[in-house]
Write a protein that holds these residues in place. Structure first.
Motif, mmCIF file in Angstrom:
data_model
loop_
_atom_site.group_PDB
_atom_site.id
_atom_site.type_symbol
_atom_site.label_atom_id
_atom_site.label_comp_id
_atom_site.label_asym_id
_atom_site.label_seq_id
_atom_site.Cartn_x
_atom_site.Cartn_y
_atom_site.Cartn_z
ATOM 1 N N ILE A 118 0.844 -1.014 -0.060
ATOM 2 C CA ILE A 118 -0.084 -0.031 -0.193
ATOM 3 C C ILE A 118 0.975 1.245 -0.118
ATOM 4 C CG2 ILE A 118 -1.803 1.300 0.899
ATOM 5 C CD1 ILE A 118 -2.846 -1.741 0.357
ATOM 6 N N TYR A 119 0.776 1.879 -0.938
ATOM 7 C CA TYR A 119 1.470 3.501 -1.141
ATOM 8 C C TYR A 119 0.550 4.320 -1.425
ATOM 9 C CZ TYR A 119 4.894 6.628 -3.009
ATOM 10 O OH TYR A 119 5.657 7.772 -3.268
ATOM 11 N N GLN A 120 0.805 5.598 -0.538
ATOM 12 C CA GLN A 120 0.039 6.642 -0.458
ATOM 13 C C GLN A 120 -1.446 6.318 -0.274
ATOM 14 O OE1 GLN A 120 0.802 9.545 -3.655
ATOM 15 N NE2 GLN A 120 3.100 9.726 -2.644
ATOM 16 N N GLY A 121 -1.677 5.170 0.272
ATOM 17 C CA GLY A 121 -3.278 4.683 0.843
ATOM 18 C C GLY A 121 -3.722 3.845 -0.346
ATOM 19 N N LYS A 122 -3.105 3.437 -1.505
ATOM 20 C CA LYS A 122 -3.528 3.069 -2.346
ATOM 21 C C LYS A 122 -2.763 1.638 -2.492
ATOM 22 C CE LYS A 122 -6.525 6.008 -3.123
ATOM 23 N NZ LYS A 122 -6.668 6.998 -4.319
ATOM 24 N N LEU A 123 -3.639 0.475 -2.985
ATOM 25 C CA LEU A 123 -2.878 -0.768 -3.294
ATOM 26 C C LEU A 123 -2.041 -0.531 -4.590
ATOM 27 C CD1 LEU A 123 -2.642 -3.830 -2.587
ATOM 28 C CD2 LEU A 123 -4.766 -4.222 -4.096
ATOM 29 N N ILE A 124 -0.909 -0.996 -4.646
ATOM 30 C CA ILE A 124 -0.257 -0.956 -5.931
ATOM 31 C C ILE A 124 0.107 -2.430 -6.081
ATOM 32 C CG2 ILE A 124 0.317 1.524 -5.533
ATOM 33 C CD1 ILE A 124 3.111 0.515 -4.743
ATOM 34 N N ALA A 125 0.498 -3.285 -5.336
ATOM 35 C CA ALA A 125 0.777 -4.453 -5.810
ATOM 36 C C ALA A 125 0.296 -5.624 -4.722
ATOM 37 C CB ALA A 125 2.317 -4.710 -5.630
ATOM 38 N N ARG A 126 -0.078 -6.861 -5.121
ATOM 39 C CA ARG A 126 -0.344 -7.916 -4.369
ATOM 40 C C ARG A 126 0.142 -9.199 -4.809
ATOM 41 N NH1 ARG A 126 -7.000 -8.989 -5.235
ATOM 42 N NH2 ARG A 126 -6.442 -10.985 -4.665
ATOM 43 N N TRP A 127 0.203 -10.343 -4.205
ATOM 44 C CA TRP A 127 0.832 -11.621 -4.520
ATOM 45 C C TRP A 127 0.302 -12.675 -3.869
ATOM 46 C CZ3 TRP A 127 3.772 -7.880 -2.149
ATOM 47 C CH2 TRP A 127 4.500 -8.405 -1.140
ATOM 48 N N GLY A 128 -0.055 -13.903 -4.240
ATOM 49 C CA GLY A 128 -0.348 -15.113 -3.624
ATOM 50 C C GLY A 128 -1.853 -14.723 -3.010
ATOM 51 N N GLU A 129 -2.247 -15.985 -2.182
ATOM 52 C CA GLU A 129 -3.399 -16.118 -1.476
ATOM 53 C C GLU A 129 -3.703 -15.166 -0.292
ATOM 54 O OE1 GLU A 129 -4.070 -20.141 -0.735
ATOM 55 O OE2 GLU A 129 -3.081 -20.831 -2.708
ATOM 56 N N VAL A 130 -4.005 -13.844 -0.829
ATOM 57 C CA VAL A 130 -4.243 -13.085 0.294
ATOM 58 C C VAL A 130 -5.398 -13.106 1.290
ATOM 59 C CG1 VAL A 130 -2.666 -11.065 -0.612
ATOM 60 C CG2 VAL A 130 -4.936 -11.341 -1.423
ATOM 61 N N ASP A 131 -6.407 -13.784 0.802
ATOM 62 C CA ASP A 131 -7.818 -14.088 1.432
ATOM 63 C C ASP A 131 -7.478 -15.379 2.393
ATOM 64 O OD1 ASP A 131 -9.467 -12.260 0.045
ATOM 65 O OD2 ASP A 131 -9.305 -13.466 -1.565
ATOM 66 N N SER A 132 -6.296 -16.030 2.296
ATOM 67 C CA SER A 132 -6.220 -17.080 3.276
ATOM 68 C C SER A 132 -5.913 -16.819 4.436
ATOM 69 C CB SER A 132 -4.705 -17.848 2.706
ATOM 70 O OG SER A 132 -4.773 -19.069 3.603
ATOM 71 N N VAL A 133 -6.955 -17.213 5.419
ATOM 72 C CA VAL A 133 -6.929 -16.973 6.823
ATOM 73 C C VAL A 133 -5.895 -18.164 7.659
ATOM 74 C CG1 VAL A 133 -8.194 -17.091 9.130
ATOM 75 C CG2 VAL A 133 -9.202 -16.212 6.984
ATOM 76 N N ASP A 134 -4.685 -17.558 7.953
ATOM 77 C CA ASP A 134 -3.577 -18.277 8.328
ATOM 78 C C ASP A 134 -3.057 -17.952 9.977
ATOM 79 O OD1 ASP A 134 -3.599 -20.265 6.176
ATOM 80 O OD2 ASP A 134 -2.083 -18.837 5.117
ATOM 81 N N MET A 135 -2.327 -18.763 10.556
ATOM 82 C CA MET A 135 -1.839 -18.270 11.869
ATOM 83 C C MET A 135 -0.713 -17.181 11.604
ATOM 84 S SD MET A 135 -0.660 -22.117 13.280
ATOM 85 C CE MET A 135 -0.360 -21.331 15.042
ATOM 86 N N THR A 136 -0.893 -16.114 12.511
ATOM 87 C CA THR A 136 0.043 -15.187 11.986
ATOM 88 C C THR A 136 0.993 -14.853 13.121
ATOM 89 O OG1 THR A 136 0.010 -12.699 11.508
ATOM 90 C CG2 THR A 136 -1.179 -13.324 13.577
#
Length: 384
Positions: free
Chosen positions: A93-111
């Motif tokens: 996220i740059y200047q509030g906007k999404l500029i890149a994403r990769w992989g399964e960002v919806d996956s609910v995993d241990m953090t």
């Protein structure tokens, strides 16, 4: 000169626009990197690096636990839920906007230990609202009658600040795990139970038993489940999804005001902790990128954030758990000295860089210099 003033005005205008943007629930405004003068090829290279630098350990978190902690710790039995994680994924996220994403960002995993930052935030809310009067107060008097967590000459000295900074040196057993059994000290197993006692506040030791003690102590102060407090006061206001969950252990249940409540854990060391997707981690990080306010409402006080991001005497690179700091740019040479990371095993990262108005979530990246290299590649893509 006039042209430079116009350009400066444009930059200030764009910065103000970014600061005013808060993603609605279920969405995040995306834009092309070029529209923000970000070098697209360098950004693409950074993303490719994040994917290629995925942690080589098993995706089965129970197996990782058994082959890391379990290989060198007693009392290593898993007593909370664990999961099989997704491949490397993340958001920029740059200047509030999404500029890149990769992989399964919806996956609910241990953090894992990023859970600690959620925990200390909930403790901070108790401080903001007067449930904890002063962080220098001793914790014992805040506990209900009959709860003997801070008895004795040693443990009675412990303050809230000590717990938050991982300098309490609390001695005891909680949920079947002795304090000394977490990353044990000593040359042989026979030495482990006889560890040296340090004056609370004088020695930093990363210790999940003591973090779980903070969770239990904060639960007694709030008198209601910490996931409920987090949901009501942080996650719902920032538009987080309904998919995250915060777990404790099979045996971490107490009776409080006639109700059976689970005391949550501060990470996944023996299972449990926060299970969450990259989007919700980004919202949590964005809250702190914007100094604790969301759409004009100060959810987390600036005074608390200042305390959290100030290093302690025992460890200047560590604020409140799990605020990892960058004094002298020793931890992350490629990042500004003011950059902050929330970190968990695996490796889970929230990178917060106010100087560059940059937020990054990187999940399951390698445990070596990979994060520093990724930060350097992303910053090299930003306009000068």
């Amino acid at each position: 000169m006039k042209k430079r003033m116009i350009m400066l005005g444009l930059v200030l205008h764009l910065s103000a626009q970014a600061a005013d943007y808060f993603p609605p629930a279920g969405q995040w405004a995306a834009t092309s990197p070029a529209s923000l003068k970000v070098n697209e090829q360098r950004l693409a290279d950074a993303v490719a690096y994040a994917i290629a630098s995925e942690n080589k350990a098993s995706k089965d978190q129970a197996l990782v636990q058994a082959t890391t902690f379990g290989a060198k710790e007693p009392y290593d039995q898993i007593i909370g839920p664990m999961s099989v994680r997704a491949p490397a994924n993340g958001l920029i996220i740059y200047q509030g906007k999404l500029i890149a994403r990769w992989g399964e960002v919806d996956s609910v995993d241990m953090t894992h230990s990023i859970t600690k930052t959620f925990l200390t935030t909930v403790t901070g809310l108790a401080w903001q609202q007067g449930l904890i009067r002063d962080l220098q107060d001793k914790v014992g008097p805040s506990m209900p009658q009959g709860v003997d967590l801070y008895q004795g000459e040693h443990n009675s000295q412990i303050t809230w600040d000590h717990l938050l900074r991982q300098t309490s040196d609390w001695q005891g057993t909680l949920w079947g795990k002795p304090d000394w059994a977490d990353r044990p000290e000593g040359q042989t197993p026979a030495d482990w139970p006889n560890r040296p006692l340090r004056t609370p506040g004088s020695h930093y030791k990363y210790n999940d038993v003591r973090i779980n003690l903070l969770a239990l102590s904060t639960l007694y102060v709030w008198r209601k489940p910490l996931p409920t407090v987090l949901n009501e006061q942080i996650m719902r206001p920032i538009g987080a999804s309904s998919t995250w969950r915060w777990y404790g252990y099979d045996n971490s249940w107490i009776e409080l005001d006639g109700q059976r409540i689970q005391s949550v854990s501060g990470g996944g060391h023996w299972g449990g902790g926060l299970f969450i997707n990259a989007w919700d981690l980004a919202r949590f990080g964005y809250l702190f990128l914007r100094d604790g306010q969301w759409q004009g409402k100060q959810l987390v006080s600036k005074a608390w954030i200042q305390l959290a991001r100030t290093g302690g005497n025992a460890n200047p690179e560590y604020g409140f758990a799990n605020w990892f700091l960058n004094p002298g740019r020793k931890a992350l040479p490629n990042a500004p000295e003011t950059a902050v990371t929330f970190q968990g095993a695996g490796r889970n990262i929230i990178y917060i860089d106010q100087e560059n108005d940059l937020l990054m979530v990187a999940r399951w990246i390698g445990n070596g210099d990979e994060l520093n290299q990724l930060v350097g590649k992303v910053l090299a893509a930003l306009p000068e």
